[in-house]
Write an enzyme that holds these catalytic residues in place. Structure first.
Site, short mmCIF file in Angstrom:
data_model
loop_
_atom_site.label_atom_id
_atom_site.label_comp_id
_atom_site.label_asym_id
_atom_site.label_seq_id
_atom_site.Cartn_x
_atom_site.Cartn_y
_atom_site.Cartn_z
N TYR A 106 -3.74 -9.71 38.18
CA TYR A 106 -2.64 -9.11 38.94
C TYR A 106 -2.31 -9.89 40.21
O TYR A 106 -1.28 -9.67 40.83
CB TYR A 106 -2.96 -7.66 39.31
CG TYR A 106 -3.15 -6.73 38.13
CD1 TYR A 106 -2.86 -7.14 36.83
CD2 TYR A 106 -3.60 -5.43 38.30
CE1 TYR A 106 -3.04 -6.30 35.75
CE2 TYR A 106 -3.77 -4.57 37.23
CZ TYR A 106 -3.49 -5.01 35.96
OH TYR A 106 -3.67 -4.17 34.88
N LYS A 163 -15.14 -10.01 28.98
CA LYS A 163 -14.73 -10.56 27.67
C LYS A 163 -15.32 -11.96 27.60
O LYS A 163 -14.61 -12.96 27.46
CB LYS A 163 -13.19 -10.53 27.60
CG LYS A 163 -12.61 -10.86 26.26
CD LYS A 163 -12.78 -9.76 25.23
CE LYS A 163 -12.21 -10.19 23.89
NZ LYS A 163 -12.64 -9.32 22.77
N ASP A 214 -13.48 -4.60 24.69
CA ASP A 214 -12.95 -3.89 23.53
C ASP A 214 -13.96 -2.86 23.03
O ASP A 214 -13.62 -1.72 22.68
CB ASP A 214 -12.51 -4.86 22.42
CG ASP A 214 -13.48 -6.03 22.24
OD1 ASP A 214 -14.38 -6.20 23.07
OD2 ASP A 214 -13.32 -6.77 21.26
N ASP A 259 -8.37 -1.26 35.41
CA ASP A 259 -7.13 -0.48 35.45
C ASP A 259 -7.04 0.37 34.17
O ASP A 259 -6.79 1.59 34.22
CB ASP A 259 -5.96 -1.48 35.53
CG ASP A 259 -4.63 -0.82 35.77
OD1 ASP A 259 -4.60 0.40 36.01
OD2 ASP A 259 -3.60 -1.52 35.70
N ASP A 310 -8.34 4.66 33.65
CA ASP A 310 -7.40 5.68 33.17
C ASP A 310 -7.95 6.35 31.91
O ASP A 310 -7.84 7.57 31.75
CB ASP A 310 -6.04 5.05 32.85
CG ASP A 310 -5.10 5.14 34.05
OD1 ASP A 310 -5.57 5.46 35.15
OD2 ASP A 310 -3.88 4.89 33.87
#
Ligand code: NAD
Length: 360
Positions: A146, A195, A227, A251, A255
């Site tokens: 980001y 990852k 994942d 992020d 959530d």
């Protein structure tokens, strides 16, 4: 203990829920012999109305000088408010980004805890919920994808967009230290999510996290690919204690973790910098649809205040007292409308604050 707290009620339900959190903090101060000094500042739409900008330099400076910040929420009805007829950097939410940046808040903590009394709201099956879950997601907030270089260009007549994901070892180390420190106050388990089978940034992440882990021999560290983590959160949420991860993965996973609790009005959060300083706020927004009606659930903000006691002031006993007061009120069957279920007693925002304060 003497603490200076800047309060930022903000917009919508913000003032109602911050008022209840301060009521609970006042009861903590009275019961345990502390002094909490409040200074209220404006941010968001109310600051635009008063000063023409969502965050003034004076408000930011007041926050910098404080020991911790307690925030309600900012923003209005996006489709129907004059606050949004301006450039993005003058809208209410720009205040939020500016204060996070101005205070160098790089570590975001979001707990996901399932109260047995609210288990009906959890979208997972009973056999998956088991004994419930109690985890925190520790997300890096100021680096990664980001904040990397980005551009869109045309190459041989075809549009191409590029975003870059960069982390340096210092950025990884400081968030890892926060995660291990918090694990020491909890069940002493860190699952670091990356990852590393694909990304160089993840391989560096893993290496640095392992180095930091050496300073915390009591904490058990495991690594998990992102994942797999997304699957495990809905297959076996009880296995997680502290989940440590980078900005974009955090992020999405935070959530996901909060949604499996099913109750937006119960979700607290904290953003910390390198010292003990932090900004504490509910995970939800300003809920303009219910503002001023006494319908808002103040528990997310009250639990955020408990995090402030624990992480900024090291007042663990007092934080426990707030959390168990919330637990007691739920066990006794009091509910704001958003978490109401059959056989319970419906209460408004202020009454919920009173009930929790009375049980400290
Ligand atoms: P929201 O979280 O404000 O509301 C979503 C839904 O949840 C609404 O139906 C609302 O009534 C309900 N809700 C939220 N908090 C509640 C509570 N404590 N008790 C009972 N019900 C509650 O999200 P939104 O509607 O997408 O956004 C509204 C405004 O808030 C927008 O301006 C948005 O930009 C802003 N916002 C601010 C923050 C922040 O300040 N950190 C975060 C998210 C959204």
């Amino acid at each position: 203990m003497e603490c200076r707290i800047v309060t930022i009620p903000g917009d919508g339900i913000g003032p109602e829920i911050v008022r209840e959190a301060c009521k609970v903090l006042d009861k903590v101060a009275q019961t345990y012999g502390h002094s909490f000094h409040y200074q209220e500042v404006l941010m968001g739409g109310c600051s635009i109305d008063a000063y023409g900008v969502p965050l003034t330099e004076e408000a930011l400076e007041a926050a910098r000088r404080s020991d911790a910040v307690l925030l309600g929420a900012v923003g209005g009805n996006v489709g129907n408010s004059r606050w949004y007829d301006v450039a993005p950097d003058l809208r209410p939410e720009a205040g939020l980004l500016a204060i996070r940046k101005g205070l160098n808040l790089f570590a975001n903590i979001r707990p996901a805890y399932l109260y047995k009394e609210l288990a009906e709201a959890c979208p997972l099956k009973k056999e998956i919920i088991g004994e419930g879950f109690d985890m925190v997601i520790m997300r890096e907030l100021t680096g990664g994808l980001y904040f990397g270089e980005r551009h869109t260009e045309e190459v041989d007549g075809i549009l191409q967009a590029t975003d870059t994901l960069t982390y340096n070892e210092n950025e990884i180390r400081r968030i890892a230290v926060k995660a291990f420190d918090i694990a020491m106050k909890r069940r002493k388990r860190v699952i670091s999510v990356d990852k590393a089978n694909v990304l160089d940034s993840s391989r560096l992440w893993r290496k640095v996290v392992e180095e930091v882990a050496k300073d915390y021999p009591e904490v058990k560290l495991e690594h998990m690919l992102v994942d797999n983590c997304a699957m495990q959160l809905v297959m076996d949420p009880g296995q997680f204690d502290v989940v440590l991860t980078e900005n974009m993965f955090g992020d999405i996973l935070s959530d996901e973790a909060s949604m499996i609790t099913g109750s937006i009005g119960m979700l607290s959060s904290a953003s910390l910098n390198e010292s003990k300083f932090g900004m504490y706020e509910p995970s939800h927004g300003s809920a303009p649809d219910i503002a001023g009606k006494g319908l808002a659930n103040p528990i997310a903000t009250i639990l955020s205040a408990a995090m402030m006691l624990r992480y900024s002031f090291d007042l663990d006993k007092e934080a426990d007292a707030v959390e168990s007061a919330v637990q007691k009120v739920l066990t006794e069957g009091y509910r704001t409308p958003d978490i109401m279920s059959e056989g319970c007693e419906k209460v408004d925002t202020a009454r919920m604050g009173d009930l929790i304060a009375e049980r400290i």
